[in-house]
Design a protein around this motif. Structure first.
Motif, mmCIF file in Angstrom:
data_model
loop_
_atom_site.group_PDB
_atom_site.id
_atom_site.type_symbol
_atom_site.label_atom_id
_atom_site.label_comp_id
_atom_site.label_asym_id
_atom_site.label_seq_id
_atom_site.Cartn_x
_atom_site.Cartn_y
_atom_site.Cartn_z
ATOM 1 N N MET A 1 2.035 -6.162 -7.401
ATOM 2 C CA MET A 1 3.449 -6.485 -7.523
ATOM 3 C C MET A 1 3.937 -6.316 -8.954
ATOM 4 O O MET A 1 5.053 -5.862 -9.178
ATOM 5 C CB MET A 1 3.670 -7.921 -7.030
ATOM 6 C CG MET A 1 5.106 -8.309 -6.998
ATOM 7 S SD MET A 1 6.014 -7.297 -5.828
ATOM 8 C CE MET A 1 7.333 -8.331 -5.431
ATOM 9 N N THR A 2 3.099 -6.675 -9.918
ATOM 10 C CA THR A 2 3.489 -6.552 -11.319
ATOM 11 C C THR A 2 3.722 -5.095 -11.692
ATOM 12 O O THR A 2 4.648 -4.785 -12.440
ATOM 13 C CB THR A 2 2.408 -7.173 -12.236
ATOM 14 O OG1 THR A 2 2.214 -8.530 -11.837
ATOM 15 C CG2 THR A 2 2.831 -7.138 -13.673
ATOM 16 N N LEU A 3 2.897 -4.199 -11.164
ATOM 17 C CA LEU A 3 3.073 -2.772 -11.450
ATOM 18 C C LEU A 3 4.412 -2.274 -10.912
ATOM 19 O O LEU A 3 5.111 -1.511 -11.586
ATOM 20 C CB LEU A 3 1.922 -1.959 -10.848
ATOM 21 C CG LEU A 3 2.010 -0.443 -11.040
ATOM 22 C CD1 LEU A 3 1.983 -0.093 -12.528
ATOM 23 C CD2 LEU A 3 0.901 0.247 -10.294
ATOM 24 N N MET A 4 4.794 -2.731 -9.741
ATOM 25 C CA MET A 4 6.080 -2.327 -9.162
ATOM 26 C C MET A 4 7.243 -2.825 -10.017
ATOM 27 O O MET A 4 8.243 -2.121 -10.182
ATOM 28 C CB MET A 4 6.210 -2.844 -7.734
ATOM 29 C CG MET A 4 5.251 -2.180 -6.767
ATOM 30 S SD MET A 4 5.514 -0.408 -6.655
ATOM 31 C CE MET A 4 7.009 -0.374 -5.726
ATOM 32 N N LEU A 5 7.123 -4.027 -10.561
ATOM 33 C CA LEU A 5 8.189 -4.563 -11.406
ATOM 34 C C LEU A 5 8.262 -3.819 -12.733
ATOM 35 O O LEU A 5 9.355 -3.612 -13.272
ATOM 36 C CB LEU A 5 7.984 -6.063 -11.624
ATOM 37 C CG LEU A 5 8.171 -6.925 -10.373
ATOM 38 C CD1 LEU A 5 7.791 -8.364 -10.650
ATOM 39 C CD2 LEU A 5 9.607 -6.832 -9.877
ATOM 40 N N LYS A 6 7.136 -3.406 -13.264
ATOM 41 C CA LYS A 6 7.136 -2.591 -14.488
ATOM 42 C C LYS A 6 7.810 -1.245 -14.228
ATOM 43 O O LYS A 6 8.600 -0.765 -15.042
ATOM 44 C CB LYS A 6 5.706 -2.375 -14.991
ATOM 45 C CG LYS A 6 5.052 -3.601 -15.558
ATOM 46 C CD LYS A 6 3.631 -3.312 -15.982
ATOM 47 C CE LYS A 6 2.920 -4.562 -16.436
ATOM 48 N NZ LYS A 6 1.517 -4.319 -16.796
ATOM 49 N N ILE A 7 7.499 -0.646 -13.096
ATOM 50 C CA ILE A 7 8.119 0.626 -12.728
ATOM 51 C C ILE A 7 9.616 0.440 -12.505
ATOM 52 O O ILE A 7 10.425 1.273 -12.928
ATOM 53 C CB ILE A 7 7.428 1.223 -11.481
ATOM 54 C CG1 ILE A 7 5.997 1.655 -11.836
ATOM 55 C CG2 ILE A 7 8.219 2.393 -10.928
ATOM 56 C CD1 ILE A 7 5.147 2.032 -10.639
ATOM 57 N N ALA A 8 10.003 -0.671 -11.877
ATOM 58 C CA ALA A 8 11.424 -0.955 -11.656
ATOM 59 C C ALA A 8 12.151 -1.132 -12.985
ATOM 60 O O ALA A 8 13.286 -0.657 -13.154
ATOM 61 C CB ALA A 8 11.590 -2.198 -10.794
ATOM 62 N N ALA A 9 11.511 -1.779 -13.942
ATOM 63 C CA ALA A 9 12.114 -1.963 -15.262
ATOM 64 C C ALA A 9 12.309 -0.621 -15.955
ATOM 65 O O ALA A 9 13.378 -0.348 -16.520
ATOM 66 C CB ALA A 9 11.236 -2.878 -16.113
#
Length: 117
Positions: A1-9
């Motif tokens: 999930m953290t990787l997805m949020l980094k990509i979203a940022a």
């Protein structure tokens, strides 16, 4: 999930920069053609506001998950170095001079150094 949020940022930063740059370039082109009519700029004000919202969201989300503001700054500058020359060429059909091309390349090396060193 953290990787997805980094990509979203990162995506929010790239899209925010792209929208802001697009609004700036279109406004400068249309304003010059309209002879200085300020009403032509209102849609671009709205577009740059949307870009700013995405930038603030991307910075906040990116800092929350990366814990390093300098990485976020490097991503933002990198987005500008990638998006602005492409949009400028597409909208104005103008090629860069030798000096500005050298400046873009050196700026790119600076962003890479900030990210990887």
């Amino acid at each position: 999930m953290t990787l997805m949020l980094k990509i979203a940022a990162m995506a929010a930063i790239f899209l925010g920069e792209a929208l802001s740059i697009c609004a700036e370039l279109i406004a400068s082109r249309q304003f010059g053609k309209s002879g200085g009519d300020l009403t032509i700029l209102w849609p671009m004000f709205l577009l740059v506001c949307l870009g700013g919202i995405l930038l603030v969201f991307g910075y906040a989300l990116g800092y929350m998950h990366l814990q390093n503001i300098w990485i976020i700054v490097a991503i933002s500058v990198g987005a500008i170095l990638i998006v602005e020359p492409m949009l400028t060429f597409l909208l104005f059909r103008d090629v860069p001079t030798a000096g500005s091309l050298i400046g873009l390349v050196l700026g790119g090396f600076g962003v890479l150094a900030a990210i990887f060193l």
